[in-house]
Motif scaffolding. Structure first.
Motif, PDB file in Angstrom:
ATOM      1  N   SER A   1       0.836  -1.210   0.000  1.00 16.45           N
ATOM      2  CA  SER A   1       0.000   0.000   0.000  1.00 16.45           C
ATOM      3  C   SER A   1       0.864   1.251   0.000  1.00 16.45           C
ATOM      4  CB  SER A   1      -0.928   0.011   1.215  1.00 16.45           C
ATOM      5  OG  SER A   1      -0.168   0.040   2.422  1.00 16.45           O
ATOM      6  N   VAL A   2       0.184   2.355  -0.344  1.00 14.70           N
ATOM      7  CA  VAL A   2       0.761   3.702  -0.269  1.00 14.70           C
ATOM      8  C   VAL A   2      -0.202   4.555   0.540  1.00 14.70           C
ATOM      9  CG1 VAL A   2       1.322   5.782  -1.574  1.00 14.70           C
ATOM     10  CG2 VAL A   2       2.041   3.546  -2.423  1.00 14.70           C
TER      11      VAL A   2
ATOM     12  N   ASP B   1       6.191   6.886  -4.529  1.00 16.73           N
ATOM     13  CA  ASP B   1       4.848   6.350  -4.274  1.00 16.73           C
ATOM     14  C   ASP B   1       3.975   6.380  -5.521  1.00 16.73           C
ATOM     15  OD1 ASP B   1       5.449   5.752  -1.686  1.00 16.73           O
ATOM     16  OD2 ASP B   1       4.554   7.556  -0.828  1.00 16.73           O
TER      17      ASP B   1
ATOM     18  N   LYS C   1       3.916   3.461  -7.851  1.00 20.34           N
ATOM     19  CA  LYS C   1       3.301   2.208  -7.402  1.00 20.34           C
ATOM     20  C   LYS C   1       1.790   2.174  -7.603  1.00 20.34           C
ATOM     21  CE  LYS C   1       6.743   1.979  -3.676  1.00 20.34           C
ATOM     22  NZ  LYS C   1       6.922   1.958  -2.198  1.00 20.34           N
ATOM     23  N   VAL C   2       1.186   3.315  -7.880  1.00 19.30           N
ATOM     24  CA  VAL C   2      -0.277   3.361  -7.929  1.00 19.30           C
ATOM     25  C   VAL C   2      -0.756   3.518  -9.362  1.00 19.30           C
ATOM     26  CG1 VAL C   2      -0.384   4.370  -5.630  1.00 19.30           C
ATOM     27  CG2 VAL C   2      -0.335   5.884  -7.616  1.00 19.30           C
ATOM     28  N   GLU C   3      -2.035   3.185  -9.570  1.00 20.41           N
ATOM     29  CA  GLU C   3      -2.669   3.376 -10.867  1.00 20.41           C
ATOM     30  C   GLU C   3      -4.163   3.573 -10.653  1.00 20.41           C
ATOM     31  OE1 GLU C   3      -3.322  -1.208 -12.299  1.00 20.41           O
ATOM     32  OE2 GLU C   3      -1.399  -0.261 -12.745  1.00 20.41           O
ATOM     33  N   GLU C   4      -4.805   4.253 -11.582  1.00 21.38           N
ATOM     34  CA  GLU C   4      -6.218   4.544 -11.466  1.00 21.38           C
ATOM     35  C   GLU C   4      -7.026   3.255 -11.404  1.00 21.38           C
ATOM     36  OE1 GLU C   4      -7.365   7.169 -14.599  1.00 21.38           O
ATOM     37  OE2 GLU C   4      -5.969   8.747 -14.006  1.00 21.38           O
TER      38      GLU C   4
ATOM     39  N   GLN D   1      -7.436   1.505  -8.526  1.00 25.85           N
ATOM     40  CA  GLN D   1      -7.063   0.705  -7.368  1.00 25.85           C
ATOM     41  C   GLN D   1      -7.970   1.005  -6.177  1.00 25.85           C
ATOM     42  OE1 GLN D   1      -2.902   1.776  -7.043  1.00 25.85           O
ATOM     43  NE2 GLN D   1      -2.247  -0.146  -8.013  1.00 25.85           N
TER      44      GLN D   1
ATOM     45  N   VAL E   1      -9.087   1.715  -2.313  1.00 24.37           N
ATOM     46  CA  VAL E   1      -8.529   2.606  -1.300  1.00 24.37           C
ATOM     47  C   VAL E   1      -9.321   2.441  -0.005  1.00 24.37           C
ATOM     48  CG1 VAL E   1      -7.995   4.992  -0.688  1.00 24.37           C
ATOM     49  CG2 VAL E   1      -7.863   4.269  -3.085  1.00 24.37           C
TER      50      VAL E   1
ATOM     51  N   LEU F   1      -9.227   4.915  -6.492  1.00 23.00           N
ATOM     52  CA  LEU F   1      -8.289   5.925  -6.988  1.00 23.00           C
ATOM     53  C   LEU F   1      -8.778   6.372  -8.369  1.00 23.00           C
ATOM     54  CD1 LEU F   1      -5.711   7.525  -6.645  1.00 23.00           C
ATOM     55  CD2 LEU F   1      -4.426   5.593  -7.543  1.00 23.00           C
TER      56      LEU F   1
ATOM     57  N   ILE G   1      -3.888   3.432  -0.190  1.00 21.47           N
ATOM     58  CA  ILE G   1      -4.115   2.921  -1.543  1.00 21.47           C
ATOM     59  C   ILE G   1      -3.513   1.520  -1.638  1.00 21.47           C
ATOM     60  CG2 ILE G   1      -3.743   3.338  -4.003  1.00 21.47           C
ATOM     61  CD1 ILE G   1      -3.228   6.292  -3.259  1.00 21.47           C
TER      62      ILE G   1
ATOM     63  N   THR H   1      -1.904  -1.198  -3.381  1.00 18.21           N
ATOM     64  CA  THR H   1      -1.161  -1.319  -4.639  1.00 18.21           C
ATOM     65  C   THR H   1      -1.007  -2.774  -5.084  1.00 18.21           C
ATOM     66  OG1 THR H   1       0.914  -1.331  -3.394  1.00 18.21           O
ATOM     67  CG2 THR H   1       0.116   0.795  -4.188  1.00 18.21           C
TER      68      THR H   1
END
Length: 473
Positions: A62-63, A331, A334-337, A339, A341, A357, A396, A398
C-alpha cells in the motif's frame, strides 16, 4: 577525662564503622555486577543471536497519505436577469433534486413582453405562409377584371377624344411583350434556384433575368413617353390606369419571387429570435437546481433585488465525495487509477470507508525542490458526520498476495540493488544468503527466492556481532 570527651570518642568510632560498612557493601555489589555480566556474556555466546522463522501468509502492499474531504461540485447560483425576488423556496440545509425550483423573480413585465413577441411572430408566420402560397385565384381574377375595366376605359377615352393612338398602341404592345418576357425569365430563375441547379446555369439565368428587366424598364419608359405626348388629359389618365392594372396583374402572376421569399424568411427569423429571447428572459427569472444536492447558503429574500452579479444560492453536490492528496515520485510509481482505497479519520473514531483511486496527474508539480503528483480518491458516504473539509487518511492498495513467504523487514540487509538475510550454520555462525524480494507492507516483505519456509534467520543481522564490555553497554 571528662564525660564530654568520652562521648566525642564514642561518636567517632561509630561513624568510622558505618563508613567502612558502606564501602564494603558497594564493593560486593560491584563484584556481583561484574560476575553477572561475565556470566550473561557467556550465556549469550552460548545461545547465539536471536532468530525468527521464515513464515508463509498474506501480504498487502500500500501507499498512504492524507487530505481534506471535498464535494463533487459546489456552485454559486445566480439569476441571469435582473429583477425583484418574488419567492424563495429553499433554505440552508435543504436537500433538493435536479430541476427543483429554488426561487423566482416578479415576471409581470416579462410575461407581457413574451405575449407581444408571440403576436409579432404569428403575424410574420402568416405573412410568410401567404406569400409562399402565391396569389389566390380571387386576387388573380380581380386583377384581370381591373385590367379589362382599365382597357375599356382607355378605349372609350380614345374614341371620345378622337386620338390617333397608333404609336401608343405600338408602345403598349412592346410593354406587354416585355412583361411576358420578364415573367418567363423570373420563373425560370426561381425554378432553378429551388432545384439547386449548378452555379454556372444559375449565373446564365441571372444574367438573362437582368437583361429582361432592363428591356422591361425601357418598354415602360417608352410607353410613359407616348402617354405623356397625348394632349387629352382623360386619355393620359386612362392610359396610366391601364398600365398600372397590367403591372399589378403581372406581379401577381409572377409572385412570389425568390427575393420576396428571402425577405419574408428573414423577417420571420427575426420575429422567431425575438420570441426566443423573450422566452429565455422569462426562464431566467426562475432559479432551479442544476443537480441534486444540499443548499449551503441563501443570500436573497422576497422583495430583495437580484442580478447576475449576486450569488443568490450556494449548492453542493455530495453524491460523490473525494480526497485530494499529493504523492512523491516513489509512491506515485506504485499506484494506478482504479485501485481500491481504504479511508479513515482521526476525528471520527471507528469511521471507515472504501473508495477508488480516480485520478493521477499526468505531470508533476515542484515546490521548494520537492516533486509531487496530485491524486484524487473518490468515495461515497451519505452520513452527515462526514463533513466537507475534514481530514481523511487514505491507504491505496497497490498489491495483494496470499500464501507467500514472509520475513520481517528488520531481518533484511541491503546488498547493492538487492537484499540478503543471515542464516546460522551448524556452528551457530551467521552466513549471508542472497534473497529476491517482492512487495512489502512496511513491516514484512515477500521473499520470492533464496530461503524456504521455516528457515531460521537472524532477526537483527549485524547487532549480534557487536563486542560486549564486561561492565555492560
Amino acid at each position: 577525662m571528662s564525660n564530654h570527651t568520652q562521648k566525642r570518642k564514642q561518636r567517632f568510632k561509630v561513624g568510622t564503622r558505618a563508613i567502612a560498612s558502606a564501602i564494603l557493601v558497594l564493593l560486593v555489589i560491584a563484584a556481583g555486577l561484574v560476575v553477572s555480566n561475565i556470566l550473561g556474556r557467556a550465556q549469550a555466546t552460548a545461545l547465539g543471536p536471536a532468530t525468527v522463522l521464515v513464515t508463509r501468509g498474506r501480504i498487502v502492499g500500500s501507499v498512504s497519505g492524507s487530505g481534506a474531504i471535498a464535494a463533487e461540485q459546489t456552485v454559486d447560483l445566480s439569476f441571469q436577469t435582473s429583477g425583484v425576488v418574488k419567492t424563495v423556496a429553499a433554505a440552508a440545509g435543504d436537500h433538493v433534486q435536479a430541476g427543483q425550483v429554488l426561487a423566482d423573480l416578479d415576471t409581470n413585465d416579462l410575461q407581457l413582453a413574451l405575449a407581444n413577441a408571440q403576436t409579432a411572430f404569428n403575424q410574420q408566420q402568416a405573412r410568410f405562409d401567404q406569400l409562399r402560397a402565391g396569389a389566390s385565384e380571387y386576387d388573380l381574377a380581380t386583377a384581370q377584371a381591373n385590367v379589362e375595366s382599365a382597357q375599356a376605359n382607355y378605349d372609350a377615352a380614345v374614341r371620345k377624344a378622337n386620338v390617333n393612338d397608333s404609336q401608343l398602341a405600338v408602345a403598349r404592345a412592346q410593354l406587354d411583350k416585355a412583361t411576358l418576357a420578364l415573367q418567363k425569365a423570373q420563373s425560370d430563375y426561381d425554378i432553378a434556384v429551388a432545384e439547386a441547379k449548378p452555379s454556372d446555369q444559375l449565373k446564365t439565368l441571372a444574367a438573362t433575368l437582368a437583361q429582361v428587366k432592363i428591356d422591361y424598364s425601357s418598354a415602360m419608359a417608352n410607353y410613359n413617353i407616348q402617354v405623356a405626348s397625348i394632349n387629352d388629359s382623360s386619355v393620359r389618365s386612362a392610359a396610366a390606369s391601364l398600365a398600372s392594372a397590367k403591372a399589378t396583374l403581372a406581379k401577381l402572376q409572377n409572385s412570389p419571387t425568390v427575393q420576396d421569399l428571402q425577405i419574408a424568411q428573414a423577417q420571420l427569423e427575426q420575429a422567431k429570435i425575438a420570441l426566443q429571447q423573450a422566452q429565455l428572459r422569462l426562464r431566467n427569472a426562475q432559479l432551479s437546481a442544476p443537480f441534486a444536492g444540499v443548499i449551503m447558503a441563501v443570500n436573497i429574500a422576497p422583495g430583495s433585488s437580484a442580478s447576475s452579479a449576486l450569488a443568490a444560492i450556494k449548492l453542493m453536490d455530495r453524491s460523490t465525495l473525494h480526497v485530494n492528496l499529493r504523492l512523491n515520485e516513489n509512491d506515485v510509481a506504485k499506484v494506478e487509477e482504479g485501485q481500491a482505497v481504504d479511508l479513515s479519520m482521526d476525528s471520527l473514531s471507528g469511521w471507515k470507508a472504501q473508495g477508488i483511486l480516480g485520478y493521477i496527474a499526468p505531470a508533476a508539480e515542484t515546490s521548494n525542490g520537492v516533486v509531487t503528483y496530485a491524486v484524487r480518491v473518490n468515495f461515497a458516504d451519505s452520513s452527515p458526520k462526514v463533513r466537507v473539509g475534514l481530514t481523511a487518511n487514505v491507504t491505496i492498495i497497490t498489491a495483494q498476495k496470499a500464501d507467500v513467504l514472509l520475513v520481517p523487514n528488520s531481518a533484511l540487509l541491503p546488498k547493492g540493488a538487492g537484499h540478503i538475510v543471515q542464516v546460522l550454520d551448524a556452528n551457530g555462525k551467521a552466513r549471508d544468503v542472497d534473497v529476491e524480494t517482492g512487495i512489502s507492507d512496511g513491516a514484512q516483505t515477500e521473499i520470492v527466492s533464496g530461503v524456504g519456509e521455516g528457515t531460521p534467520i537472524v532477526a537483527l543481522p549485524g547487532t549480534a556481532q557487536r563486542p560486549v564490555s564486561p561492565f555492560g553497554n
